[in-house]
Design a protein around this motif. Structure first.
Motif, PDB file in Angstrom:
ATOM      1  N   PRO A 123      25.927  46.061 -33.125  1.00 15.96           N
ATOM      2  CA  PRO A 123      25.218  45.662 -31.895  1.00 15.96           C
ATOM      3  C   PRO A 123      25.437  44.019 -32.004  1.00 15.96           C
ATOM      4  O   PRO A 123      25.095  43.641 -33.194  1.00 15.96           O
ATOM      5  N   ASP A 124      25.601  43.532 -30.785  1.00 20.04           N
ATOM      6  CA  ASP A 124      25.338  41.812 -31.096  1.00 20.04           C
ATOM      7  C   ASP A 124      24.013  41.465 -31.389  1.00 20.04           C
ATOM      8  O   ASP A 124      23.918  40.318 -32.016  1.00 20.04           O
ATOM      9  N   THR A 125      22.865  42.200 -31.248  1.00 23.93           N
ATOM     10  CA  THR A 125      21.945  41.755 -31.532  1.00 23.93           C
ATOM     11  C   THR A 125      21.178  41.676 -32.963  1.00 23.93           C
ATOM     12  O   THR A 125      20.200  41.421 -33.448  1.00 23.93           O
ATOM     13  N   VAL A 126      22.053  42.225 -33.708  1.00 25.66           N
ATOM     14  CA  VAL A 126      21.943  42.748 -35.298  1.00 25.66           C
ATOM     15  C   VAL A 126      22.583  41.521 -36.060  1.00 25.66           C
ATOM     16  O   VAL A 126      23.935  41.475 -35.872  1.00 25.66           O
ATOM     17  N   SER A 127      21.907  41.091 -36.912  1.00 32.10           N
ATOM     18  CA  SER A 127      22.537  40.062 -37.787  1.00 32.10           C
ATOM     19  C   SER A 127      22.303  40.608 -39.353  1.00 32.10           C
ATOM     20  O   SER A 127      21.558  41.588 -39.538  1.00 32.10           O
ATOM     21  N   GLN A 128      23.031  40.414 -40.300  1.00 33.50           N
ATOM     22  CA  GLN A 128      23.192  40.729 -41.554  1.00 33.50           C
ATOM     23  C   GLN A 128      23.013  39.460 -42.409  1.00 33.50           C
ATOM     24  O   GLN A 128      23.856  38.541 -42.364  1.00 33.50           O
ATOM     25  N   MET A 129      22.175  39.790 -43.462  1.00 36.84           N
ATOM     26  CA  MET A 129      21.808  38.568 -44.350  1.00 36.84           C
ATOM     27  C   MET A 129      21.949  39.312 -45.824  1.00 36.84           C
ATOM     28  O   MET A 129      21.457  40.195 -46.197  1.00 36.84           O
ATOM     29  N   GLY A 130      23.097  38.551 -46.499  1.00 40.24           N
ATOM     30  CA  GLY A 130      23.171  38.983 -47.756  1.00 40.24           C
ATOM     31  C   GLY A 130      24.832  39.712 -47.857  1.00 40.24           C
ATOM     32  O   GLY A 130      25.643  39.426 -46.894  1.00 40.24           O
ATOM     33  N   PRO A 131      24.967  40.247 -48.937  1.00 37.69           N
ATOM     34  CA  PRO A 131      24.144  40.740 -50.141  1.00 37.69           C
ATOM     35  C   PRO A 131      23.616  39.477 -51.014  1.00 37.69           C
ATOM     36  O   PRO A 131      24.616  38.783 -51.159  1.00 37.69           O
ATOM     37  N   ALA A 132      22.617  40.026 -51.702  1.00 35.43           N
ATOM     38  CA  ALA A 132      22.230  38.978 -52.682  1.00 35.43           C
ATOM     39  C   ALA A 132      21.501  39.817 -54.006  1.00 35.43           C
ATOM     40  O   ALA A 132      21.071  40.756 -53.473  1.00 35.43           O
ATOM     41  N   PRO A 133      21.287  39.188 -55.023  1.00 32.62           N
ATOM     42  CA  PRO A 133      20.687  39.764 -55.899  1.00 32.62           C
ATOM     43  C   PRO A 133      19.177  40.001 -55.580  1.00 32.62           C
ATOM     44  O   PRO A 133      18.827  39.057 -55.021  1.00 32.62           O
ATOM     45  N   MET A 134      18.477  41.038 -56.175  1.00 38.65           N
ATOM     46  CA  MET A 134      16.924  41.045 -55.758  1.00 38.65           C
ATOM     47  C   MET A 134      16.438  40.139 -56.656  1.00 38.65           C
ATOM     48  O   MET A 134      16.674  39.741 -57.617  1.00 38.65           O
ATOM     49  N   LEU A 135      14.906  39.859 -56.268  1.00 44.83           N
ATOM     50  CA  LEU A 135      14.124  38.780 -57.114  1.00 44.83           C
ATOM     51  C   LEU A 135      14.111  39.405 -58.508  1.00 44.83           C
ATOM     52  O   LEU A 135      14.193  38.556 -59.312  1.00 44.83           O
ATOM     53  N   MET A 136      13.863  40.576 -58.631  1.00 47.98           N
ATOM     54  CA  MET A 136      13.942  41.316 -60.129  1.00 47.98           C
ATOM     55  C   MET A 136      15.253  41.947 -59.980  1.00 47.98           C
ATOM     56  O   MET A 136      15.136  42.994 -59.522  1.00 47.98           O
ATOM     57  N   VAL A 137      16.174  41.214 -60.663  1.00 48.48           N
ATOM     58  CA  VAL A 137      17.578  41.795 -60.699  1.00 48.48           C
ATOM     59  C   VAL A 137      17.772  43.199 -61.438  1.00 48.48           C
ATOM     60  O   VAL A 137      18.022  43.926 -60.920  1.00 48.48           O
ATOM     61  N   ARG A 138      17.146  43.058 -62.599  1.00 51.45           N
ATOM     62  CA  ARG A 138      17.475  44.245 -63.422  1.00 51.45           C
ATOM     63  C   ARG A 138      16.072  45.010 -63.602  1.00 51.45           C
ATOM     64  O   ARG A 138      14.959  44.311 -63.772  1.00 51.45           O
ATOM     65  N   LEU A 139      16.190  46.134 -63.198  1.00 50.43           N
ATOM     66  CA  LEU A 139      14.930  47.128 -63.611  1.00 50.43           C
ATOM     67  C   LEU A 139      15.688  48.418 -64.101  1.00 50.43           C
ATOM     68  O   LEU A 139      16.251  49.139 -63.874  1.00 50.43           O
ATOM     69  N   ALA A 140      15.006  48.938 -65.281  1.00 50.22           N
ATOM     70  CA  ALA A 140      15.310  50.067 -66.007  1.00 50.22           C
ATOM     71  C   ALA A 140      16.816  50.260 -66.116  1.00 50.22           C
ATOM     72  O   ALA A 140      17.221  51.317 -65.969  1.00 50.22           O
ATOM     73  N   GLU A 141      17.372  49.383 -66.572  1.00 52.20           N
ATOM     74  CA  GLU A 141      18.584  49.146 -67.179  1.00 52.20           C
ATOM     75  C   GLU A 141      19.613  49.260 -65.877  1.00 52.20           C
ATOM     76  O   GLU A 141      20.832  49.576 -66.119  1.00 52.20           O
ATOM     77  N   ARG A 142      19.193  48.804 -65.146  1.00 46.11           N
ATOM     78  CA  ARG A 142      20.052  48.862 -63.780  1.00 46.11           C
ATOM     79  C   ARG A 142      19.786  47.542 -62.884  1.00 46.11           C
ATOM     80  O   ARG A 142      19.009  46.743 -62.851  1.00 46.11           O
ATOM     81  N   GLU A 143      21.035  47.036 -62.342  1.00 49.06           N
ATOM     82  CA  GLU A 143      20.801  45.732 -61.673  1.00 49.06           C
ATOM     83  C   GLU A 143      21.043  45.924 -60.212  1.00 49.06           C
ATOM     84  O   GLU A 143      21.842  46.737 -59.877  1.00 49.06           O
TER      85      GLU A 143
ATOM     86  N   ALA B  13      21.090  44.763 -56.105  1.00 48.68           N
ATOM     87  CA  ALA B  13      21.181  44.023 -55.031  1.00 48.68           C
ATOM     88  C   ALA B  13      20.818  44.361 -53.698  1.00 48.68           C
ATOM     89  O   ALA B  13      20.564  45.800 -53.705  1.00 48.68           O
ATOM     90  N   GLN B  14      20.786  43.584 -52.879  1.00 48.51           N
ATOM     91  CA  GLN B  14      20.167  43.856 -51.462  1.00 48.51           C
ATOM     92  C   GLN B  14      20.927  43.336 -50.156  1.00 48.51           C
ATOM     93  O   GLN B  14      21.256  42.124 -50.410  1.00 48.51           O
ATOM     94  N   LEU B  15      20.589  43.826 -49.062  1.00 49.66           N
ATOM     95  CA  LEU B  15      21.115  43.088 -47.846  1.00 49.66           C
ATOM     96  C   LEU B  15      20.232  43.638 -46.824  1.00 49.66           C
ATOM     97  O   LEU B  15      19.683  44.793 -46.787  1.00 49.66           O
ATOM     98  N   PHE B  16      19.841  42.614 -45.961  1.00 50.51           N
ATOM     99  CA  PHE B  16      18.899  42.657 -44.888  1.00 50.51           C
ATOM    100  C   PHE B  16      19.515  42.803 -43.607  1.00 50.51           C
ATOM    101  O   PHE B  16      20.607  42.186 -43.155  1.00 50.51           O
ATOM    102  N   LEU B  17      19.331  43.805 -42.625  1.00 50.07           N
ATOM    103  CA  LEU B  17      19.655  43.751 -41.343  1.00 50.07           C
ATOM    104  C   LEU B  17      18.548  43.554 -40.458  1.00 50.07           C
ATOM    105  O   LEU B  17      17.233  43.960 -40.585  1.00 50.07           O
ATOM    106  N   GLU B  18      18.779  42.494 -39.297  1.00 50.40           N
ATOM    107  CA  GLU B  18      17.382  41.952 -38.628  1.00 50.40           C
ATOM    108  C   GLU B  18      18.022  42.144 -37.246  1.00 50.40           C
ATOM    109  O   GLU B  18      19.196  41.664 -36.824  1.00 50.40           O
ATOM    110  N   SER B  19      16.801  42.318 -36.212  1.00 49.62           N
ATOM    111  CA  SER B  19      17.108  42.374 -34.764  1.00 49.62           C
ATOM    112  C   SER B  19      15.906  42.423 -34.149  1.00 49.62           C
ATOM    113  O   SER B  19      14.871  42.892 -34.775  1.00 49.62           O
ATOM    114  N   PRO B  20      15.739  41.702 -33.099  1.00 49.11           N
ATOM    115  CA  PRO B  20      14.701  41.779 -32.176  1.00 49.11           C
ATOM    116  C   PRO B  20      14.661  43.157 -31.425  1.00 49.11           C
ATOM    117  O   PRO B  20      13.742  43.347 -30.692  1.00 49.11           O
TER     118      PRO B  20
END
Length: 722
Positions: A658-678, A680-687
């Motif tokens: 939808p036109d009102t939804v924006s996608q931010m990312g993807p980018a590494p998470m603040l803590m990239v590596r956790l329990a031997e896995r790395e 990443a995340q992407l945010f969807l935002e909309s009013p």
């Protein structure tokens, strides 16, 4: 054959599978069914369905647990809403909501209906036990004045079952099942603010009305809860009381037992033994337990006579589940109250900005407690100390140590607050600069001096403290920073006569640790508490008159837009522990950012000022509560694979959003590596919340289509972490 849709714990989009049975099974019935090469438990969701596959391939139900009461329709509608809103498979959501005993493929023992006891006419003619048998006399008086259940009688006398049986054999006792417990009048007299708040909620009985109870720390929110709860319980209805954390339950349970001694109560949290939790869950389901106290998972407890929901410390992030079914218990509690047509109280001294916004937009009714319940108690005096040019002794400034010395000499109780457990947050080599990181996470290993270990506080990896640097061989390794253990050690050297007690996750691991702590504080056998966030909220220590906050700035360096809100709540909550009785309270906050607006608002003890400024900033950037978010996360053995996985789907889904939804990312998470896995995340935002959920549905369809054997993914609606 009759065909049924059954919810089982499998990651299917629909969450339901079809099974056959010679008879129609009521919806909500628990069954055991075959799946792959094993037998699993399931819940009948619908009977008499028309199969969409070859009926020869449909397997039969193995076992029907017909002696168990079916789970009610209201509970099934709650789980359907939860699965739909959080975009989670229904079968897995159902499994997450059930206690362990109902996820097994054997019958669950059904709790016996509670029996209530009272002295009958013959018993009242008998002579009461002599006064020197205090417990026996207390038991007799309880039976004479009310109709208590056995758990309440055991609180008065450990031999209550034997004594009651003896008196019953003599014809002095009547047993019966009571629809509504007999409640003793409260010894606490509400002040005008408390009376007004309680009256407003009680007036809404029998209808859905959400209330935000905003009360300064020590204003007596719990007594308002209790006053409203008493009326609901006296009418024979059930009350659901949600708390953010387990460590708040011991002190609260003691108050509940004193106020509602005759009320059948169920306690549901993760440290309850599996068998006891299942029994309490079933007691609540059958209407036998009238007061249900629990942490976030208790929001899924089926309650046939629900008349009131209370969410204490509603702002607390512990109400959000951060893995698997990522639900927010506070938000589901509001939905449940609407479903049950009952009032709900959300209480806090520092309400979440989402709830504060709803109160000011008219969605919630705002109730205020503007003064402390104890007539002699005043809000603490808060001092912000700029430590940029001060010399520190293991985190302590000279003024801070002087305050602790003076308060100890005057017989006061002090709290040193540092939200970091362990001895030091890092160990490093002073020769070559090597730091000891977790081999499984992108985090430093925390030094735990007494256990002689380095520990990762994220994945719990542990190793012995190394004797030398692995890079250069230097044996002079340095502990950097301060944790609660190091603070405790420093204080023992600075105030050797003081009785110091450290309170963190490491020191309160055993079942009775909190009860022992409360007892020692009440006996005046502790002079200084050193603690983490576990001590910041909900506790009421009358003698506590000095709070010292170390390292208050850490969270402000976070990229999380909620960091200032969380720090403000944390500082207001911990400050509120001081001066709750006759002794005036004082708070000293050490900081290297004294001009930050968070500290100005804390010093003024002004939540409104902070909330207004924070909401204006959120509105400017269309952040929650003025916009809605979802996080799409992926993890893989390497960050490149996780990022590429999200990039590929982002490109494919972009044209369908939808036109009102924006996608931010993807980018590494603040803590990239956790329990031997790395990660990443992407945010969807909309009013627009509806548009956001449409976008999430598009993402889910493609995530399931683009399965990658090295990548795991998840969806988080209304995420609370970045």
């Amino acid at each position: 054959m009759i065909y049924h849709h059954i919810a089982i714990n499998v990651p299917l989009a629909g969450g339901l599978l079809t099974y056959s049975h010679p008879e129609a099974l009521p919806a909500g019935t628990r069954v055991a069914v075959p799946f792959t090469n094993k037998t699993v438990a399931g819940i009948v969701w619908q009977s008499g369905v028309t199969p969409t596959v070859d009926t020869r391939k449909i397997l039969p139900v193995h076992t029907v647990f017909a002696h168990e009461a079916p789970l009610p329709e209201s509970w099934r509608r709650l789980l359907e809403f939860t699965a739909r809103y959080y975009h989670y498979p229904l079968g897995q959501a159902v499994a997450a909501a059930l206690p362990q005993g109902l996820k097994e493929i054997r019958p669950a023992a059904q709790p016996e209906p509670p029996q209530f006891y009272t002295l009958n006419a013959t018993g009242r003619q008998q002579t009461a036990p002599p006064a020197h048998h205090r417990k026996k006399q207390a038991l007799w008086q309880a039976l004479q004045s009310g109709s208590p259940a056995m758990p309440a009688l055991k609180q008065l006398h450990p031999q209550a079952p034997k004594l009651v049986e003896t008196w019953a054999a003599q014809g002095w006792i009547s047993r019966h099942s009571a629809a509504a417990p007999v409640l003793q009048p409260s010894e606490h007299h509400l002040n005008p603010d408390q009376q007004a708040a309680a009256a407003a909620v009680s007036a809404a009985s029998g209808s859905f009305r959400p209330f935000l109870l905003y009360g300064i720390t020590g204003s007596g929110k719990t007594e308002v809860y209790f006053d409203v709860m008493a009326k609901v319980l006296a009418a024979g209805q059930q009350v659901l009381f949600l708390l953010p954390e387990i460590n708040l339950t011991p002190q609260l349970l003691k108050r509940v037992q004193a106020r509602f001694a005759d009320v059948p109560t169920a306690v549901l949290h993760s440290q309850t033994a599996a068998g006891a939790r299942t029994q309490d869950y079933l007691r609540a389901r059958l209407g036998q337990a009238k007061l249900i106290i629990g942490t976030r998972l208790a929001v899924f407890t089926p309650l046939p006579d629900l008349g009131l929901i209370v969410v204490d410390e509603e702002h607390d992030t512990s109400f959000k589940q951060e893995n698997e079914l990522r639900y927010h218990a506070r938000d589901l509690a509001v939905w449940r109250a609407q479903q049950a047509a009952c009032p709900i109280i959300l209480g806090s001294a520092t309400p979440s900005l989402e709830s504060w916004h709803k109160a000011h937009s008219g969605a919630y009714m705002l109730l205020e407690l503007s003064r402390r319940a104890h007539t002699a108690a005043q809000l603490p005096q808060v001092q912000i100390l700029d430590i940029r040019r001060l010399k520190l002794d293991n985190g302590f400034s000279t003024p801070a140590l002087k305050l602790l010395h003076d308060n100890f000499r005057q017989g006061g109780l002090s709290l040193v607050y540092l939200n970091r457990r362990g001895f030091a947050p890092a160990l490093f080599c002073s020769d070559c600069g090597h730091t000891f990181g977790c081999p499984r996470c992108s985090a430093k290993m925390v030094l735990h001096q007494r256990a002689r270990q380095l520990r990762c506080h994220h994945c719990d990896y542990r190793q012995a403290i190394p004797r030398q640097c692995p890079d250069c061989g230097n044996q002079d390794l340095t502990a950097v920073g301060h944790g609660t253990q190091r603070v405790e050690e420093t204080l023992r050297q600075a105030l050797p006569q003081a009785r110091i007690e450290r309170v963190d996750r490491d020191s309160t691991a055993n079942k009775n640790d909190w009860a022992n702590l409360y007892r020692r504080i009440s006996e005046h056998s502790i002079d200084i508490l050193v603690g983490t966030q576990m001590l910041a909220k909900g506790h009421d220590f009358a003698r506590l008159n000095l709070v010292l906050v170390l390292n208050a700035d850490g969270s402000l360096y976070s990229a999380d837009f909620r960091a200032p809100e969380r720090l403000f709540a944390e500082l207001m909550q911990v400050s509120g522990r001081a001066g709750r009785a006759e002794s005036a309270g004082r708070v000293l906050i050490q900081t290297q950012l004294p001009d930050h607006p968070v500290f100005a608002a804390v010093q003024m003890q002004d939540y409104r000022r902070f909330a207004d400024e924070a909401l204006a900033e959120r509105r400017l950037f269309a952040m929650p509560p003025y916009g809605f978010q979802a996080a799409i996360r992926a993890d893989a053995p390497d960050i490149g694979t996780a990022l590429q996985f999200l990039h590929d789907i982002k490109a494919e889904v972009a044209e369908q959003l939808p036109d009102t939804v924006s996608q931010m990312g993807p980018a590494p998470m603040l803590m990239v590596r956790l329990a031997e896995r790395e990660r990443a995340q992407l945010f969807l935002e909309s009013p627009d919340r509806r548009a956001l959920h449409q976008a999430v549905a598009q993402w889910l369809r493609l995530l399931q289509h683009h399965s990658h054997h090295k990548v795991r993914w998840s969806v988080d609606i209304d995420p609370q972490e970045v």
